[in-house]
Design a protein around this motif. Sequence first.
Motif, PDB file in Angstrom:
ATOM      1  N   GLY A  27       0.791  -1.222   0.000  1.00  0.00           N
ATOM      2  CA  GLY A  27       0.000   0.000   0.000  1.00  0.00           C
ATOM      3  C   GLY A  27       0.820   1.266   0.000  1.00  0.00           C
ATOM      4  O   GLY A  27       2.037   1.262   0.231  1.00  0.00           O
ATOM      5  N   TYR A  28       0.107   2.359  -0.250  1.00  0.00           N
ATOM      6  CA  TYR A  28       0.712   3.690  -0.290  1.00  0.00           C
ATOM      7  C   TYR A  28      -0.247   4.619   0.427  1.00  0.00           C
ATOM      8  O   TYR A  28      -1.461   4.562   0.211  1.00  0.00           O
ATOM      9  CB  TYR A  28       0.897   4.126  -1.743  1.00  0.00           C
ATOM     10  N   TYR A  29       0.280   5.476   1.319  1.00  0.00           N
ATOM     11  CA  TYR A  29      -0.613   6.299   2.119  1.00  0.00           C
ATOM     12  C   TYR A  29      -0.037   7.689   2.347  1.00  0.00           C
ATOM     13  O   TYR A  29       1.174   7.893   2.338  1.00  0.00           O
ATOM     14  CB  TYR A  29      -0.892   5.625   3.462  1.00  0.00           C
ATOM     15  N   SER A  30      -0.927   8.650   2.546  1.00  0.00           N
ATOM     16  CA  SER A  30      -0.534  10.016   2.861  1.00  0.00           C
ATOM     17  C   SER A  30      -0.647  10.223   4.368  1.00  0.00           C
ATOM     18  O   SER A  30      -1.470   9.585   5.030  1.00  0.00           O
ATOM     19  CB  SER A  30      -1.420  11.016   2.123  1.00  0.00           C
ATOM     20  N   PHE A  59       3.721   1.015   2.650  1.00  0.00           N
ATOM     21  CA  PHE A  59       3.614   0.047   3.738  1.00  0.00           C
ATOM     22  C   PHE A  59       3.350  -1.339   3.154  1.00  0.00           C
ATOM     23  O   PHE A  59       2.756  -1.493   2.077  1.00  0.00           O
ATOM     24  CB  PHE A  59       2.530   0.441   4.752  1.00  0.00           C
ATOM     25  N   LEU A  60       3.821  -2.354   3.875  1.00  0.00           N
ATOM     26  CA  LEU A  60       3.704  -3.756   3.470  1.00  0.00           C
ATOM     27  C   LEU A  60       3.153  -4.563   4.636  1.00  0.00           C
ATOM     28  O   LEU A  60       3.486  -4.309   5.798  1.00  0.00           O
ATOM     29  CB  LEU A  60       5.074  -4.326   3.072  1.00  0.00           C
ATOM     30  N   ALA A  77       4.593  -6.728   9.367  1.00  0.00           N
ATOM     31  CA  ALA A  77       4.344  -5.509   8.609  1.00  0.00           C
ATOM     32  C   ALA A  77       5.536  -4.576   8.707  1.00  0.00           C
ATOM     33  O   ALA A  77       6.298  -4.617   9.676  1.00  0.00           O
ATOM     34  CB  ALA A  77       3.090  -4.812   9.114  1.00  0.00           C
ATOM     35  N   TYR A  78       5.655  -3.743   7.701  1.00  0.00           N
ATOM     36  CA  TYR A  78       6.673  -2.695   7.687  1.00  0.00           C
ATOM     37  C   TYR A  78       6.040  -1.415   7.140  1.00  0.00           C
ATOM     38  O   TYR A  78       5.319  -1.449   6.135  1.00  0.00           O
ATOM     39  CB  TYR A  78       7.861  -3.079   6.811  1.00  0.00           C
ATOM     40  N   LEU A 239      -3.033  -2.678  -2.804  1.00  0.00           N
ATOM     41  CA  LEU A 239      -3.335  -3.884  -3.538  1.00  0.00           C
ATOM     42  C   LEU A 239      -3.323  -5.052  -2.575  1.00  0.00           C
ATOM     43  O   LEU A 239      -2.479  -5.125  -1.672  1.00  0.00           O
ATOM     44  CB  LEU A 239      -2.298  -4.108  -4.638  1.00  0.00           C
ATOM     45  N   VAL A 240      -4.257  -5.984  -2.766  1.00  0.00           N
ATOM     46  CA  VAL A 240      -4.450  -7.078  -1.826  1.00  0.00           C
ATOM     47  C   VAL A 240      -4.452  -8.404  -2.574  1.00  0.00           C
ATOM     48  O   VAL A 240      -5.031  -8.516  -3.666  1.00  0.00           O
ATOM     49  CB  VAL A 240      -5.790  -6.912  -1.079  1.00  0.00           C
TER      50      VAL A 240
END
Length: 243
Positions: A27-30, A59-60, A77-78, A239-240
Motif C-alpha cells: 500500500g501507499y498512504y498520505s 507500507f507492506l 508488517a513494515y 493492492l491485496v
Amino acid sequence: MKKILTLLLLLTTLSMADFIGGEVNVGYYSHSPSGTSTYDGDTIEIEKDLKLKDEADLFLKAYIEHPLPIIPNIKVAYTSFSHKGNGVIDNSFVWGDKSFRIGSQLESHFDLDIYDVALYYEILDNWLNADVGINIKYIDGSIGASSRTINESDKFTLPIPMLYAKARLDIPTTDLSFQVEGNYLSYNDHKFYDVEAGARYTFMLGFGVEAGYKALNLTIDNIDDTSFDADFSGLYGKLVWDF
C-alpha cells in the motif's frame, strides 16, 4: 527493507501448502503531521515550528493463517514514514538545548521505520471475520533541525507491546467488504495507537483493491530525551492478495 521483502516472499512460498492461507498487502498512504514535541527545551508544534510537510509513503503487510487451534496466526508488517520541512522560523524556540532564532532559515526531518509482528487468533470466520491478539511494534526513529550553524538531532527506539484487533464485514452476494484494523496501548503518561479503516473490492483469484483512512498517534513522555504528543493521518490505497 530487504529483510522485510525476503520475509514476505518466504511467507508467500509457505502459503502454497494446502493447510495454510493468508493475505499480502502492498500500500501507499498520505500522512499529515500535527501535535507537539519536546527535546531538551521548549514544547514546539511539529507542523508550525519544524515546518513539516504532508508526505506519502509505502507500507507492506503479510498474514499467515492455519487451522491448528492452539498455535496463533502471524502478521508481519513494515511501514516507511518520513517528513521533511523547510522555511523561515516564525517564533524563536529552544530545541535540543539549542536556540533557534526568529527569521532564520530552518530545515528539519522526522523519520520512522515501523516494524510489526502480531500473534493473533481468529475468533469469527464467516461473513463477519474477527481477530484478536498481541502485537509487538518496534519504532526506529529520528528527528532533527538545522539553522545556520546549528545542527541538532535525536534518535530514539521504541519496542511497544500492544493489543491487536481486526474485523472485516463481507457483504453477502457481493465482492465488497469493509475492514478495520488497529493496535492500542496506554500506560502511565504514554499512549500509542494506529488504526486503519477502509473498503475493499475483490476480483478473481483473491486479488483486490482497498482504500480508506489511516491514523497514528504517538504520546510519549521523555523517552531518550524526547517527548511527543503527535498525530499523523491521511488516506491510503493498497493492492491485496487473499490466498
